[in-house]
Design an enzyme around this catalytic site. Structure first.
Site, mmCIF file in Angstrom:
data_model
loop_
_atom_site.group_PDB
_atom_site.id
_atom_site.type_symbol
_atom_site.label_atom_id
_atom_site.label_comp_id
_atom_site.label_asym_id
_atom_site.label_seq_id
_atom_site.Cartn_x
_atom_site.Cartn_y
_atom_site.Cartn_z
ATOM 1 N N GLY A 4 -0.443 13.845 -60.119
ATOM 2 C CA GLY A 4 0.740 15.172 -60.452
ATOM 3 C C GLY A 4 1.545 15.206 -61.607
ATOM 4 N NE ARG A 30 0.069 21.123 -67.164
ATOM 5 C CZ ARG A 30 1.476 21.852 -66.391
ATOM 6 N NH1 ARG A 30 1.743 22.173 -67.355
ATOM 7 N NH2 ARG A 30 1.265 20.911 -65.264
ATOM 8 C CB VAL A 56 -6.969 16.397 -57.163
ATOM 9 C CG1 VAL A 56 -5.364 15.950 -57.698
ATOM 10 C CG2 VAL A 56 -5.760 17.793 -56.490
ATOM 11 C CE1 TYR A 148 2.712 24.268 -51.199
ATOM 12 C CE2 TYR A 148 4.631 25.810 -50.210
ATOM 13 C CZ TYR A 148 4.236 24.227 -51.204
ATOM 14 O OH TYR A 148 5.033 24.075 -51.518
#
Ligand code: NDP
Ligand code: 8X3
Length: 252
Positions: A4, A30, A56, A148
């Site tokens: 990331g 990206r 991932v 989350y």
């Protein structure tokens, strides 16, 4: 190796480690951004950088990419398990199952897939340090944060477990748990709603990605006999997931 690294904390860590002379393996989905960051770093700092684009969440992509690294690059000193995200903010009974799966697949399974590939390399090399990005959401749950928060509680728990399993190999494990950091995090959580994302950081001074990168770098550079197990960092306006003082509150 930073997962990331195309935005936020991972990107800031990439620049800081490069500035201090570390060679880097940078990951993100990206590709164009990743290549741009690789080039920017190589133009400014005297370090080597490999871009390793993969998702991932895809265990085949993860293992293929990491196994494809040149021999010398398999000596990974530090793995920063940073790739992660929140999707949505809703009561559990109204939650989107797609959002849940994205968070579970990224924050839990993705971290496991990457670690499972890198840990044997570290063991073979006889050293290493795994730094996992948790969150204050992994210390206390909050309203509508349910899944989350659970994924970040997982990061807290797996960091403790990894530390025990890696002890005999002298591989360090650190968990870094930030509070509110202004990155693309809220833009991702609110699916591109810029106004709502901006609102998450209004009325107080949030942490910056660079603040967290400094802490990560500090944990990565302690002497061999010392490991920082767990760090919680919040803006000074925030005590935990419940208590935050915003400008409007101060005026009351
Ligand atoms: P950003 O959205 O700015 O950055 C997230 C990074 O993760 C991006 O580089 C993104 O790259 C990458 N990423 C997301 N999904 C995947 C995937 N499936 N495969 C590979 N890379 C992926 O957020 P932050 O920098 O804020 O977040 C970094 C970490 O810090 C996360 O784990 C987050 O949970 C944690 N955290 C953040 C806090 C905050 O307030 N910002 C507070 C506490 C913890 P790409 O899209 O190119 O794949
Ligand atoms: C990100 C911080 O409090 O928005 O992990 O969940 S919080």
């Amino acid at each position: 190796m930073i997962t990331g690294a195309t935005a936020g904390i991972g990107k800031a860590a990439a620049f800081l480690f490069a500035e201090r002379g570390w060679n880097l393996i940078l990951n993100g989905r990206r590709e164009e951004r990743l290549k741009q960051i690789e080039n920017e770093i190589k133009n400014v700092f005297e370090v080597k950088v490999i871009s390793l684009p993969f998702d991932v969440r895809d265990k085949v992509q993860v293992s293929t990419a990491i196994r494809s690294l040149p021999y010398d690059w398999k000596k990974i000193d530090v793995l920063l398990n940073n790739a992660g995200l929140a999707q949505g903010l809703s009561l559990i009974q109204e939650g989107s199952i797609d959002d849940w799966e994205t968070m579970i697949d990224t924050n839990i399974k993705g971290l496991l897939y990457v670690s499972r590939e890198v840990m044997p390399l570290m063991i073979e090399n006889g050293s290493g340090h795994i730094i996992n990005l948790g969150s204050i959401a992994g210390k206390e749950a909050y309203l509508k944060g349910n899944v989350y928060c659970s994924t970040k509680h997982f990061v807290d728990a797996i960091s403790k477990s990894m530390r025990i399993d890696m002890l005999v190999h002298r591989i360090k494990v650190t968990a870094v748990h930030p509070g509110a950091v202004e990155t693309e995090f809220s833009l991702v959580r609110f699916k591109g709603d810029e106004k709502r994302a901006k609102g998450a950081y209004m009325g107080y001074t949030p942490l910056t990605a660079e603040d967290i990168a400094e802490v990560i770098y500090f944990t990565a550079t302690r002497p061999q006999h010392m490991v920082i197990n767990d760090v919680v960092i919040t803006p000074s306006a925030q005590a935990n997931t419940f208590y935050m003082v915003k400008d409007a509150d101060v005026k009351k």
